[in-house]
Design an enzyme around this catalytic site. Structure first.
Site, mmCIF file in Angstrom:
data_model
loop_
_atom_site.group_PDB
_atom_site.id
_atom_site.type_symbol
_atom_site.label_atom_id
_atom_site.label_comp_id
_atom_site.label_asym_id
_atom_site.label_seq_id
_atom_site.Cartn_x
_atom_site.Cartn_y
_atom_site.Cartn_z
ATOM 1 N N VAL A 158 0.843 -1.191 0.000
ATOM 2 C CA VAL A 158 0.000 0.000 0.000
ATOM 3 C C VAL A 158 0.878 1.241 0.000
ATOM 4 O O VAL A 158 1.839 1.337 0.771
ATOM 5 C CB VAL A 158 -0.917 0.002 1.236
ATOM 6 C CG1 VAL A 158 -1.630 1.335 1.382
ATOM 7 C CG2 VAL A 158 -1.921 -1.138 1.141
ATOM 8 N N HIS A 208 -15.596 -41.450 19.242
ATOM 9 C CA HIS A 208 -16.201 -41.383 17.908
ATOM 10 C C HIS A 208 -17.688 -41.082 18.058
ATOM 11 O O HIS A 208 -18.358 -41.673 18.909
ATOM 12 C CB HIS A 208 -16.027 -42.726 17.196
ATOM 13 C CG HIS A 208 -16.747 -42.821 15.884
ATOM 14 N ND1 HIS A 208 -16.280 -42.219 14.739
ATOM 15 C CD2 HIS A 208 -17.918 -43.433 15.541
ATOM 16 C CE1 HIS A 208 -17.116 -42.475 13.742
ATOM 17 N NE2 HIS A 208 -18.118 -43.215 14.216
#
Length: 466
Positions: free
Chosen positions: A240, A443
């Protein structure tokens, strides 16, 4: 408060952010007499202008995305708009409750809290200027500097109006139509993510070649890909040259002459240590651009002066500050804590998707151990049941020494911040993949993906191919 001092405090702490109040609370637990000096509010940047308010907004952003995609899971709902005043109140309520709790902890700890600006006027003396302009000198056997950090700015870019820092964005919550984010580090990508979820168009400008450049390349690449899928304009390797604003918006001009127009520019190029207003250099404390120089024990080399948290070069994280404060308090009390190892400190970016990591990146490991000295495994979350339910993609990446311990773990995906604690233990305890393979992971959870990755790296894949 004003206290007549009959004898020195055992510990004087300058700054009541994460590192400072942790030092004070732990020292008080250990029976030391403690004074804590703070010119603003106990809790510092993390509680009031950083971690907590930002994550509250990110949760609101997550809710907005869930509503927006509710039809994908068979729920009828529609996203209408953001009530910005209510969003501000929600964020402030979260901060207020935690602040009240922290005030209670400090009050119950026998820590003497002084409101005012502290300045080191001797190796063991803090001069405190109160809100009314009165001053008093506090003497301590040990001094701990915890002055924290502040937002950086770029030369030629003046903050004000439509050009803001993260502090401004949190103080006055607003959802822009088109936000330009200057900086693709943690702060920049978190704001880019939440603003996009709340309905804004977002452009991210990063001078380096990748987003979150301190992270493993697999995470940087994965985040950029995910952002682009979400419609975030990601521009890396751009610089910039100037930023201007008027009543209608802001224009950012790039070094190549092109321009980006929006209605808000967030300057998020990182934070710098606050070392220039506390008389540190005058007392011989060594200061660099990165912060206060200390040894491994966080001692400055001057008298009995220590430094903790963001003011010490390294990761600028609240939990690092907590660890620093605890360690220094214990050392002052006569204990022998282990030095804080930066490589075992977990790092999290709360964007969508989240990033979480600990230890060495793959390039860092190859630099240290050589290409032949490193093995890497990536386990895709596409095979993880919980990730499928959440509609998340991502990966678990494990970096280990060849035939040696795990030295880095890197994750990208939904809610992976909650999994980094186990990974920290792997790295901190120098675990081998076969050590992890013996443990059972529930799980279906995303935590299961860590176990599956360790199984695969140990040569025992169950739900993946090697």
């Amino acid at each position: 408060m004003h206290v007549t001092q009959d004898e020195p405090w055992d510990v004087l702490v300058l700054g009541a952010g994460s590192g400072g109040y942790a030092t004070a609370l732990r020292a008080a637990q250990l029976g030391l007499r403690v004074a804590l000096v703070e010119q603003d509010k106990v809790g510092g940047t993390c509680l009031h202008r950083g971690c907590i308010p930002t994550k509250a907004l990110l949760h609101a952003a997550e809710v907005a995305d869930q509503v927006r995609h509710a039809h994908d899971v068979g729920v009828r709902a529609s996203f209408e708009d953001v009530d910005q005043a209510a969003l501000q109140r929600y964020q402030e309520q979260v901060v207020r409750r935690l602040y009240q709790g922290l005030q209670g902890l400090v009050s119950a700890s026998s820590v003497d809290l002084f409101a005012g600006h502290g300045r080191l006027v001797g190796p063991d003396v803090l001069r405190v200027t109160g809100p009314d302009g009165s001053t008093q000198d506090l003497t301590g056997r040990h001094v701990v500097l915890a002055t924290g950090s502040r937002s950086r700015t770029l030369p030629g870019i003046t903050v004000g109006g439509r050009i803001i820092t993260s502090d401004d964005a949190l103080e006055n919550v607003q959802v822009p139509r088109h936000a330009i984010v200057l900086g693709g580090g943690v702060i920049g990508v978190e704001f880019a993510s939440l603003w996009r979820s709340l309905g804004a168009d977002v452009t991210v400008l990063e001078a380096l070649e990748t987003l979150v450049p301190a992270e493993d390349p697999s995470l940087s690449t994965g985040l950029a890909r995910a952002f682009r899928r979400r419609g975030i304009d990601v521009r890396t390797g751009v610089r910039v040259s100037s930023a201007t604003q008027d009543a209608d918006g802001v224009r950012v001009t790039l070094a190549d002459g092109s321009a980006v127009d929006g209605d808000l520019l967030l300057v998020a190029i990182g934070r710098e240590p606050v070392t220039d207003e506390s008389g540190l250099a005058e007392q011989g404390v060594r200061i660099t651009d990165a912060g206060i120089h200390t040894d491994a024990a966080l001692h400055t080399g001057v008298g009995s002066i220590y430094a903790v948290g963001d003011v010490v070069p390294g990761l600028q994280l609240a939990h690092r500050g907590f660890a620093h404060g605890i360690s220094v308090a214990e050392r002052i009390s006569g204990m022998t804590p282990q030095p804080i190892a930066e490589e075992t400190i977990p790092r999290v970016t709360y964007s969508d998707p989240e990033l979480a990591s600990v230890g060495l990146t793959e390039p860092e490991a190859r630099d240290r151990y050589g290409d032949d000295g490193v093995r890497v495994l990536e386990y895709s979350l596409a095979g993880n049941g919980r990730s499928q339910i959440l509609g998340s993609t991502g990966l678990v990446k494990i970096v280990r020494q060849t035939e040696g311990p795990i030295v880095g773990v890197h994750l990208i995906g939904a809610r992976v911040s909650e999994q980094i604690g186990e990974a920290q233990l792997w790295v901190g305890w120098e675990a081998y993949p076969q050590d992890i393979a013996a443990f059972i992971h529930a799980h279906p959870t995303q935590n299961e993906a860590l176990g599956e990755a360790a199984l695969a790296l140990a040569g025992q894949p169950l739900h993946s191919h090697t």
